[in-house]
Scaffold this motif. Structure first.
Motif, PDB file in Angstrom:
ATOM      1  N   HIS A  98       0.750  -1.183   0.134  1.00 21.53           N
ATOM      2  CA  HIS A  98      -0.061  -0.037   0.006  1.00 21.53           C
ATOM      3  C   HIS A  98       0.830   1.360  -0.033  1.00 21.53           C
ATOM      4  CE1 HIS A  98      -3.663  -2.451   1.847  1.00 21.53           C
ATOM      5  NE2 HIS A  98      -3.054  -3.116   0.865  1.00 21.53           N
ATOM      6  N   HIS A 119      -2.868   6.718  -5.087  1.00 18.87           N
ATOM      7  CA  HIS A 119      -4.224   6.071  -5.465  1.00 18.87           C
ATOM      8  C   HIS A 119      -5.686   6.776  -4.912  1.00 18.87           C
ATOM      9  CE1 HIS A 119      -7.816   3.015  -4.966  1.00 18.87           C
ATOM     10  NE2 HIS A 119      -7.743   3.596  -3.695  1.00 18.87           N
ATOM     11  N   ALA A 120      -5.612   7.229  -3.546  1.00 17.27           N
ATOM     12  CA  ALA A 120      -6.745   7.977  -3.113  1.00 17.27           C
ATOM     13  C   ALA A 120      -6.772   9.583  -3.747  1.00 17.27           C
ATOM     14  CB  ALA A 120      -6.358   8.444  -1.628  1.00 17.27           C
ATOM     15  N   LEU A 162     -10.147  11.028  -5.595  1.00 18.03           N
ATOM     16  CA  LEU A 162     -10.815  11.889  -5.077  1.00 18.03           C
ATOM     17  C   LEU A 162     -10.987  13.193  -5.799  1.00 18.03           C
ATOM     18  CD1 LEU A 162      -9.464  11.300  -1.618  1.00 18.03           C
ATOM     19  CD2 LEU A 162     -11.582  11.037  -2.331  1.00 18.03           C
ATOM     20  N   TRP A 180     -11.944  11.016 -10.163  1.00 16.90           N
ATOM     21  CA  TRP A 180     -13.129  10.648 -10.198  1.00 16.90           C
ATOM     22  C   TRP A 180     -14.194  11.606  -9.390  1.00 16.90           C
ATOM     23  CZ3 TRP A 180     -17.258   8.728 -11.890  1.00 16.90           C
ATOM     24  CH2 TRP A 180     -18.284   8.042 -11.288  1.00 16.90           C
ATOM     25  N   VAL A 181     -14.037  12.025  -8.451  1.00 14.38           N
ATOM     26  CA  VAL A 181     -14.904  12.650  -7.406  1.00 14.38           C
ATOM     27  C   VAL A 181     -15.150  14.113  -8.113  1.00 14.38           C
ATOM     28  CG1 VAL A 181     -15.827  13.370  -5.063  1.00 14.38           C
ATOM     29  CG2 VAL A 181     -14.704  11.009  -5.710  1.00 14.38           C
TER      30      VAL A 181
HETATM   31  C1  HEM Z   1     -11.822  -1.223  -6.911  1.00 18.80           C
HETATM   32  C2  HEM Z   1     -11.836  -0.118  -6.082  1.00 18.80           C
HETATM   33  C3  HEM Z   1     -11.085  -0.046  -4.880  1.00 18.80           C
HETATM   34  C4  HEM Z   1      -9.948  -0.651  -4.485  1.00 18.80           C
HETATM   35  C5  HEM Z   1      -9.635  -2.187  -4.735  1.00 18.80           C
HETATM   36  C6  HEM Z   1      -9.347   0.387  -3.440  1.00 18.80           C
HETATM   37  C7  HEM Z   1      -8.352  -0.307  -2.746  1.00 18.80           C
HETATM   38  C8  HEM Z   1      -7.616   0.408  -1.673  1.00 18.80           C
HETATM   39  C9  HEM Z   1      -6.572  -0.025  -0.626  1.00 18.80           C
HETATM   40  C10 HEM Z   1      -5.972  -1.332  -0.868  1.00 18.80           C
HETATM   41  C11 HEM Z   1      -6.250   1.057   0.045  1.00 18.80           C
HETATM   42  C12 HEM Z   1      -5.164   1.165   0.967  1.00 18.80           C
HETATM   43  C13 HEM Z   1      -5.822   0.896   2.487  1.00 18.80           C
HETATM   44  C14 HEM Z   1      -4.732   1.227   3.317  1.00 18.80           C
HETATM   45  O1  HEM Z   1      -3.574   0.760   3.649  1.00 18.80           O
HETATM   46  O2  HEM Z   1      -5.114   1.586   4.628  1.00 18.80           O
HETATM   47  C15 HEM Z   1      -7.048   2.220  -0.297  1.00 18.80           C
HETATM   48  C16 HEM Z   1      -6.856   3.490   0.325  1.00 18.80           C
HETATM   49  C17 HEM Z   1      -7.741   4.319  -0.104  1.00 18.80           C
HETATM   50  N1  HEM Z   1      -8.720   4.541  -1.160  1.00 18.80           N
HETATM   51 FE1  HEM Z   1      -9.198   2.899  -2.228  1.00 18.80          FE
HETATM   52  N2  HEM Z   1      -9.849   1.329  -3.465  1.00 18.80           N
HETATM   53  C18 HEM Z   1     -10.763   1.407  -4.253  1.00 18.80           C
HETATM   54  C19 HEM Z   1     -11.540   2.490  -4.892  1.00 18.80           C
HETATM   55  C20 HEM Z   1     -11.480   3.911  -3.997  1.00 18.80           C
HETATM   56  C21 HEM Z   1     -12.310   4.933  -4.630  1.00 18.80           C
HETATM   57  C22 HEM Z   1     -13.238   5.014  -5.706  1.00 18.80           C
HETATM   58  C23 HEM Z   1     -11.872   6.060  -3.739  1.00 18.80           C
HETATM   59  C24 HEM Z   1     -12.515   7.338  -3.522  1.00 18.80           C
HETATM   60  C25 HEM Z   1     -13.296   7.904  -4.409  1.00 18.80           C
HETATM   61  C26 HEM Z   1     -10.993   5.443  -2.896  1.00 18.80           C
HETATM   62  C27 HEM Z   1     -10.368   6.275  -1.953  1.00 18.80           C
HETATM   63  C28 HEM Z   1      -9.230   5.750  -1.206  1.00 18.80           C
HETATM   64  C29 HEM Z   1      -8.810   6.400   0.095  1.00 18.80           C
HETATM   65  C30 HEM Z   1      -9.154   7.998   0.466  1.00 18.80           C
HETATM   66  C31 HEM Z   1      -7.743   5.865   0.596  1.00 18.80           C
HETATM   67  C32 HEM Z   1      -6.927   6.140   1.888  1.00 18.80           C
HETATM   68  C33 HEM Z   1      -7.604   5.686   2.940  1.00 18.80           C
HETATM   69  C34 HEM Z   1      -6.956   5.860   4.333  1.00 18.80           C
HETATM   70  O3  HEM Z   1      -6.670   7.292   4.546  1.00 18.80           O
HETATM   71  O4  HEM Z   1      -6.855   4.989   5.105  1.00 18.80           O
HETATM   72  N3  HEM Z   1     -10.546   4.178  -3.385  1.00 18.80           N
HETATM   73  N4  HEM Z   1      -7.941   1.860  -1.337  1.00 18.80           N
END
Ligand code: HEM
Ligand code: HEM
Length: 124
Positions: A32, A38-39, A43, A46-47
């Motif tokens: 990660h 990615h975030a 954000l 897309w958003v």
């Molecule tokens: C197929 C769709 C998605 C997958 C498989 C995915 C997967 C992940 C993974 C593996 C993480 C890391 C989590 C961590 O280490 O704590 C993450 C973090 C994050 N994702 Fe996604 N994500 C997806 C879609 C989205 C979408 C659509 C958004 C926003 C509209 C988003 C926003 C975020 C954010 C803000 C974080 C950071 C969260 C934090 O601060 O702990 N993700 N995502």
């Protein structure tokens, strides 16, 4: 839907597909490290881009101006520079592109705020 609004929504969908694929790769690899890239791809790409598109769809008069096109151009280039920039910064390579991308991104939001305010007051 047409014109600038359509461009924003199609862009947003492309960014969502890229951001989700990125998320799946992160989840599958259990690495990660690039979570912040990615975030913000999701954000801002897309958003935020979808919200811009919905606004320009709701207020076509605003979409037909040069300011609106400049706004989306700046937001788009900002995103393109910011996302790889975040990855480079996180990987300890350089912070330059993240800084430039962030400045363009906030400038894009400023142009959007100006566009909304002007449409509201019917200045242009
Ligand atoms: C197929 C769709 C998605 C997958 C498989 C995915 C997967 C992940 C993974 C593996 C993480 C890391 C989590 C961590 O280490 O704590 C993450 C973090 C994050 N994702 Fe996604 N994500 C997806 C879609 C989205 C979408 C659509 C958004 C926003 C509209 C988003 C926003 C975020 C954010 C803000 C974080 C950071 C969260 C934090 O601060 O702990 N993700 N995502
Ligand atoms: C110019 C625009 C932006 C800049 C420069 C920026 C910068 C940052 C920074 C430096 C972090 C901390 C990352 C870390 O701890 O490693 C962060 C986290 C976060 N930001 Fe932003 N941000 C921006 C826009 C946004 C927007 C528009 C949203 C939501 C719509 C957002 C949502 C988040 C979230 C949910 C986190 C926590 C998840 C993560 O660590 O990746 N940011 N942002």
């Amino acid at each position: 839907m047409r014109g600038l609004a359509y461009f924003c929504i199609v862009s947003a969908a492309v960014y969502a597909l890229a951001g989700m694929a990125f998320g799946i790769v992160m989840a599958a690899s259990h690495d990660h490290t690039l979570m912040t890239a990615h975030a913000h791809l999701n954000l801002l790409g897309w958003v935020s881009m979808a919200i811009y598109g919905l606004y320009y769809h709701a207020v076509p008069r605003a979409a037909e101006t040069r300011l609106a096109k400049i706004h989306i151009g700046v937001a788009t280039f900002g995103l393109w520079i910011m996302i790889p920039g975040i990855a480079m910064a996180v990987l300890g390579m350089t912070e330059g592109p993240a800084i430039v991308g962030s400045i363009l991104t906030i400038l894009g939001m400023l142009l959007f705020a100006a566009r909304v305010a002007m449409a509201q007051r019917a200045i242009a």
